[in-house]
Design a protein around this motif. Structure first.
Motif, PDB file in Angstrom:
ATOM      1  N   ILE A 104       0.858  -1.182   0.000  1.00 27.37           N
ATOM      2  CA  ILE A 104       0.000   0.000   0.000  1.00 27.37           C
ATOM      3  C   ILE A 104       0.894   1.232   0.000  1.00 27.37           C
ATOM      4  N   LYS A 105       0.729   2.079  -0.979  1.00 29.34           N
ATOM      5  CA  LYS A 105       1.602   3.246  -1.126  1.00 29.34           C
ATOM      6  C   LYS A 105       1.254   4.308  -0.087  1.00 29.34           C
ATOM      7  N   ILE A 106       2.284   5.073   0.311  1.00 30.61           N
ATOM      8  CA  ILE A 106       2.148   6.033   1.402  1.00 30.61           C
ATOM      9  C   ILE A 106       2.650   7.400   0.957  1.00 30.61           C
ATOM     10  N   GLY A 107       1.860   8.446   1.285  1.00 30.47           N
ATOM     11  CA  GLY A 107       2.273   9.822   1.054  1.00 30.47           C
ATOM     12  C   GLY A 107       1.908  10.671   2.256  1.00 30.47           C
ATOM     13  N   GLU A 115       9.373  23.264   4.012  1.00 30.30           N
ATOM     14  CA  GLU A 115      10.740  23.004   4.447  1.00 30.30           C
ATOM     15  C   GLU A 115      10.788  22.350   5.827  1.00 30.30           C
ATOM     16  N   LEU A 116       9.836  22.724   6.700  1.00 32.80           N
ATOM     17  CA  LEU A 116       9.767  22.112   8.024  1.00 32.80           C
ATOM     18  C   LEU A 116       9.209  20.692   7.942  1.00 32.80           C
ATOM     19  N   THR A 117       8.223  20.507   7.086  1.00 32.73           N
ATOM     20  CA  THR A 117       7.671  19.164   6.863  1.00 32.73           C
ATOM     21  C   THR A 117       8.761  18.203   6.406  1.00 32.73           C
ATOM     22  N   GLN A 118       9.541  18.632   5.423  1.00 32.64           N
ATOM     23  CA  GLN A 118      10.607  17.774   4.899  1.00 32.64           C
ATOM     24  C   GLN A 118      11.639  17.473   5.975  1.00 32.64           C
ATOM     25  N   LYS A 119      11.948  18.453   6.806  1.00 28.63           N
ATOM     26  CA  LYS A 119      12.946  18.266   7.860  1.00 28.63           C
ATOM     27  C   LYS A 119      12.496  17.215   8.867  1.00 28.63           C
ATOM     28  N   VAL A 120      11.248  17.321   9.309  1.00 27.53           N
ATOM     29  CA  VAL A 120      10.719  16.354  10.277  1.00 27.53           C
ATOM     30  C   VAL A 120      10.639  14.964   9.659  1.00 27.53           C
ATOM     31  N   VAL A 121      10.135  14.890   8.443  1.00 29.35           N
ATOM     32  CA  VAL A 121       9.987  13.589   7.769  1.00 29.35           C
ATOM     33  C   VAL A 121      11.346  12.929   7.547  1.00 29.35           C
ATOM     34  N   ASN A 122      12.339  13.708   7.146  1.00 29.53           N
ATOM     35  CA  ASN A 122      13.660  13.141   6.877  1.00 29.53           C
ATOM     36  C   ASN A 122      14.291  12.533   8.130  1.00 29.53           C
ATOM     37  N   VAL A 123      13.948  13.087   9.287  1.00 28.69           N
ATOM     38  CA  VAL A 123      14.502  12.566  10.542  1.00 28.69           C
ATOM     39  C   VAL A 123      13.682  11.392  11.073  1.00 28.69           C
ATOM     40  N   LEU A 124      12.359  11.556  11.110  1.00 32.84           N
ATOM     41  CA  LEU A 124      11.512  10.581  11.794  1.00 32.84           C
ATOM     42  C   LEU A 124      11.019   9.442  10.910  1.00 32.84           C
ATOM     43  N   LEU A 125      10.986   9.649   9.605  1.00 34.14           N
ATOM     44  CA  LEU A 125      10.348   8.670   8.719  1.00 34.14           C
ATOM     45  C   LEU A 125      11.283   8.156   7.636  1.00 34.14           C
ATOM     46  N   ALA A 126      12.569   8.197   7.922  1.00 31.36           N
ATOM     47  CA  ALA A 126      13.558   7.778   6.925  1.00 31.36           C
ATOM     48  C   ALA A 126      13.540   6.274   6.664  1.00 31.36           C
ATOM     49  N   ASP A 127      12.940   5.512   7.547  1.00 32.17           N
ATOM     50  CA  ASP A 127      12.961   4.055   7.408  1.00 32.17           C
ATOM     51  C   ASP A 127      11.898   3.507   6.457  1.00 32.17           C
ATOM     52  N   TRP A 128      11.023   4.384   5.944  1.00 34.15           N
ATOM     53  CA  TRP A 128       9.942   3.917   5.082  1.00 34.15           C
ATOM     54  C   TRP A 128       9.988   4.618   3.741  1.00 34.15           C
ATOM     55  N   THR A 129       9.482   3.952   2.721  1.00 28.62           N
ATOM     56  CA  THR A 129       9.411   4.537   1.384  1.00 28.62           C
ATOM     57  C   THR A 129       8.144   5.373   1.275  1.00 28.62           C
ATOM     58  N   LEU A 130       8.309   6.653   1.052  1.00 33.44           N
ATOM     59  CA  LEU A 130       7.180   7.565   0.895  1.00 33.44           C
ATOM     60  C   LEU A 130       7.137   8.026  -0.557  1.00 33.44           C
ATOM     61  N   GLU A 131       5.984   7.874  -1.173  1.00 34.94           N
ATOM     62  CA  GLU A 131       5.853   8.213  -2.592  1.00 34.94           C
ATOM     63  C   GLU A 131       6.002   9.708  -2.831  1.00 34.94           C
ATOM     64  N   ILE A 150      -4.572  15.409  -4.245  1.00 37.00           N
ATOM     65  CA  ILE A 150      -4.779  14.917  -5.606  1.00 37.00           C
ATOM     66  C   ILE A 150      -3.450  14.761  -6.340  1.00 37.00           C
ATOM     67  N   LEU A 151      -2.503  15.664  -6.065  1.00 42.63           N
ATOM     68  CA  LEU A 151      -1.177  15.549  -6.667  1.00 42.63           C
ATOM     69  C   LEU A 151      -0.488  14.260  -6.223  1.00 42.63           C
ATOM     70  N   ILE A 152      -0.638  13.917  -4.957  1.00 43.26           N
ATOM     71  CA  ILE A 152      -0.067  12.666  -4.460  1.00 43.26           C
ATOM     72  C   ILE A 152      -0.751  11.469  -5.128  1.00 43.26           C
ATOM     73  N   SER A 153      -2.061  11.536  -5.265  1.00 36.06           N
ATOM     74  CA  SER A 153      -2.817  10.474  -5.942  1.00 36.06           C
ATOM     75  C   SER A 153      -2.303  10.279  -7.367  1.00 36.06           C
ATOM     76  N   THR A 154      -2.066  11.386  -8.048  1.00 39.13           N
ATOM     77  CA  THR A 154      -1.551  11.321  -9.418  1.00 39.13           C
ATOM     78  C   THR A 154      -0.163  10.699  -9.452  1.00 39.13           C
ATOM     79  N   ARG A 155       0.686  11.095  -8.511  1.00 40.31           N
ATOM     80  CA  ARG A 155       2.038  10.545  -8.451  1.00 40.31           C
ATOM     81  C   ARG A 155       2.002   9.024  -8.220  1.00 40.31           C
ATOM     82  N   MET A 156       1.065   8.598  -7.384  1.00 40.97           N
ATOM     83  CA  MET A 156       0.938   7.170  -7.083  1.00 40.97           C
ATOM     84  C   MET A 156       0.264   6.395  -8.218  1.00 40.97           C
ATOM     85  N   ARG A 157      -0.383   7.122  -9.113  1.00 43.76           N
ATOM     86  CA  ARG A 157      -1.167   6.501 -10.184  1.00 43.76           C
ATOM     87  C   ARG A 157      -2.305   5.653  -9.606  1.00 43.76           C
TER      88      ARG A 157
END
Length: 216
Positions: A104-107, A115-131, A150-157
């Motif tokens: 199941i794909k995750i976004g 920039e803050l979202t990316q910073k937190v995600v890069n530290v706390l969620l680095a162990d999982w593949t995020l689309e 919707i952009l994430i939905s499109t990326r996930m196809r």
């Protein structure tokens, strides 16, 4: 059948309220304004840091220049402290691992500045593949505008109707409805059951692993 999940970040995947509150209280104290406790900040979050700053300032403050100065200072203080106390909620790691086992794909779509979202995600969620990970800013409007989801939905196809949006606030439930995704409200976050139901939650879950019942 759900093939993809878009998660909110703050109050859903990560408990960030103490870092947000501590940072804003630094700004308020510097200006000589009253500070607030953690529970009060839970009512302030959800629509981005600019809205949080507006909510945290005294009602008597209506000077746009003061608001702007406090917001700019908050961005600096919070950037330095956004992962000081912030951590994943219990059970989130296990949930993400199981979702990936099930292909199941995750976004992530957050109203936190990108920039803050990316910073937190890069530290706390680095162990999982995020689309795809999207925070506020640029040409992505804040939730409940569905453009980011919707952009994430499109990326996930994956069609929106085959996706779930998971969040802890009414804004998140509105985002799910506006994007055509299945709305799942979590009860461990910053808002209550009533707000989630009033804004269109299709299911409510009390702990992360309960979410898996929706995929059976």
């Amino acid at each position: 059948m759900i093939k993809g999940v878009v998660f909110d970040l703050d109050g859903t995947l990560a408990n960030s309220i103490e870092d947000i509150a501590d940072s804003m209280n630094v700004v308020l104290a510097e200006k000589g304004f009253p500070t607030h406790d953690y529970d009060t900040y839970k009512t302030f979050v959800g629509r981005g840091l600019k809205a949080l700053v507006e909510n945290a300032l005294p009602d008597s403050v209506n000077d746009e220049s003061i608001l702007e100065a406090c917001f700019n200072r908050m961005m600096i203080v919070y950037d330095e402290n956004c992962i000081t106390k912030t951590c994943l909620y219990p059970g989130i790691a296990e949930l993400l691992t199981e979702l990936q086992k099930r292909d199941i794909k995750i976004g992530i779509f957050s109203n936190k500045a990108n920039e803050l979202t990316q910073k937190v995600v890069n530290v706390l969620l680095a162990d999982w593949t995020l689309e795809m990970v999207i925070g506020a800013g640029g040409d992505i409007p804040r939730k409940p505008n569905p453009k980011g989801a919707i952009l994430i939905s499109t990326r996930m196809r994956i069609a929106p109707e085959e996706m779930m949006y998971v969040g802890d606030s009414g804004v998140d439930m509105q985002t799910a409805e506006n994007s055509g995704m299945y709305a799942a409200g979590v009860l461990w976050g910053f808002r209550d059951m009533e707000e989630l139901l009033e804004n269109g939650a299709k299911i409510l879950v009390e702990n992360p692993m309960d979410l898996l019942n929706s995929f059976n």
